[in-house]
Write an enzyme that holds these catalytic residues in place. Sequence first.
Site, PDB file in Angstrom:
ATOM      1  CG  ASP A 227      -1.950   1.030   1.298  1.00 28.76           C
ATOM      2  OD1 ASP A 227      -2.852   0.965   0.445  1.00 28.76           O
ATOM      3  OD2 ASP A 227      -1.895   1.918   2.171  1.00 28.76           O
ATOM      4  CD  GLU A 302      -2.161   2.107  -3.604  1.00 28.49           C
ATOM      5  OE1 GLU A 302      -3.239   2.663  -3.795  1.00 28.49           O
ATOM      6  OE2 GLU A 302      -1.479   2.330  -2.589  1.00 28.49           O
TER       7      GLU A 302
HETATM    8  C1  NOJ Z   1      -4.514   2.883  -0.917  1.00 32.50           C
HETATM    9  C2  NOJ Z   1      -5.634   1.947  -0.619  1.00 32.50           C
HETATM   10  O1  NOJ Z   1      -5.943   1.226  -1.777  1.00 32.50           O
HETATM   11  C3  NOJ Z   1      -6.775   2.794  -0.131  1.00 32.50           C
HETATM   12  O2  NOJ Z   1      -7.966   2.070  -0.023  1.00 32.50           O
HETATM   13  C4  NOJ Z   1      -6.374   3.409   1.188  1.00 32.50           C
HETATM   14  O3  NOJ Z   1      -7.392   4.305   1.609  1.00 32.50           O
HETATM   15  C5  NOJ Z   1      -5.079   4.203   1.068  1.00 32.50           C
HETATM   16  N1  NOJ Z   1      -4.084   3.484   0.316  1.00 32.50           N
HETATM   17  C6  NOJ Z   1      -4.499   4.498   2.420  1.00 32.50           C
HETATM   18  O4  NOJ Z   1      -4.006   3.334   3.012  1.00 32.50           O
END
Ligand code: NOJ
Length: 583
Positions: A227, A302
């Site tokens: 993440d 991500e």
């Molecule tokens: C990306 C995640 O996919 C999302 O759902 C989340 O709110 C943010 N990162 C913060 O962790």
Amino acid sequence: MTRTASHPAVRAAAPFHPADHDDAWWRSAVIYQIYPRSWADSDGDGMGDLPGITARLEHLQYLGVDAIWLSPFYTSPQADAGYDVADYRDVDPRFGALADADALLARAHELGLKVIVDLVPNHSSDEHAWFRAALAAGPGSPERDRYIFRDGRGPAGDEPPNNWDSVFGGSAWTRVTEADGTPGQWYLHLFDPKQPDFNWDHDEVRAEFESVLRFWLDRGVDGFRVDVAHGLVKQPGLPDWHNRTHMLGETDEAAAHVLDKVKPQPTNLSPYWDQDGVHEIYRSWRRVLDSYGTPARILCAEAWVEPQERAVLYTRPDEMHQAFNFDFLGTPWVAEDLVAVIERSLEAADSVGAPSTWVLSNHDVVRHATRLGYAPGTKRKNGIGADDPQPDRARGLQRARAATTLMLGLPGGAYLYQGEELGLPESTTMPDEFRQDPTFVRTGGEELGRDGCRVPIPWTKDAPGFGFGPSDRTWLPQPEVYGDYAVDQQRGVAGSTLELYRTLLATRAELGLGRASLALVEGYAADVVALEAAGPESGRVLVLANLGDEAVELPAGADVVAASGPLADGRVPTDTTVWARLA
Ligand code: NOJ
């Protein structure tokens, strides 16, 4: 290019992407994202859980995916639906217990499915033991140093340490009340105040996450989706920055960048995104994962990073295996834009020897069956409500099927989001009182947020909660129309979206399309995407998406092996994609 009247002679240019001869599983894997809150509920409380997932895994074997990625199921107050982790080594009671995670892993492996879990290293929950200790220990303590605490600006210290905005809206800083009751220091949270950012300059933070990796690797997970992978390291001095980062759901600028209509803004110019220092962290993680041998355990970033040339740095051979390709997701339904993004993505990934990935939907964006129900180029919003223009649902579904058929014909890895195999639309009329995404509150309702794509999945049309669980409870309301999309309405039904996905996945595997070379095919009009995939298993396969108004002829002798919708007298109609083997 001119429109070819009939039976165009397919002339493929030289491949711009070579065939992949490395057969590591992840290089061409199709990975299905499960959002645990919303996939299947075993106990009737209206919230999905791990035993619910385990009981339904057979659906994914039927579908034909290679792996699942589970969004966070760890101990969490759920201020951001689990992306606020209080204990990285345990399961939240809402979702079950550690033994349920072990059972899920065992069953998935039995069914031949690999399991990727979510890792949230940029921030923890404010209810994490370390953050609680930091609050209790006070300014200047070693406990505070694991997070990013600063004194405020201004004579009374009552202004935030800098001007950074939270991605969810409002300031990225919150002031704490010290143990003696006085207003105290501020802490940084790039997201919600309940998600304090870690200080990645701290050795204990680094050691802790390597230990968390090992904890889950030892339990048998096959990898991690990381993440906010571009956010861990902040520029020294935390200088002011006059931009607000939006969630990836909101603009079409990514696609514009691809065509150089708008000059890409390198993300690393921000003091908190894509700092060069993040790469050393991923090199050390890669060493940990590699120490588990083969088959490889993987890392997927991500990282909302611009331009592609910087994004692929995360997938150099000694870093992560994959990174999400959000440029593809953000591309409007315009053939030239799609061709450009496909070429650029593969060329950028090839420059570091990594496979590209492809994705159209996830838990942060409006579902693509709905997104594509608006005119191409419509500015995308973070959530759709009853007061907004409503999408053309039939058109959206037709284009979504065509877009997926295009995506799964491309080489590299692909990510699917739960429910897209049913053609599920976004909930676009959810009453505000149900909304739970922190963005909704933090922007004063200006952004509705992501709840519309997180609604519990319909399994059975004629069952309470459409079969989501044993009761009629669902943590978000399901639109009435979801019954028509239920799994039991589609399984075994020729022409259903579920059966289309099955055909695509089986054919992709059989023909080895995930490892094929790719070339542009000349001779079609500009509103047609025409690509030729080639590989040892597939021979030559034409992947053709017609985005134009007129039906398109296929070359003589083309053998259609998959199509997103019915052909018209052998021709490919508007908003339809086919895969055809060429003689
Ligand atoms: C990306 C995640 O996919 C999302 O759902 C989340 O709110 C943010 N990162 C913060 O962790």
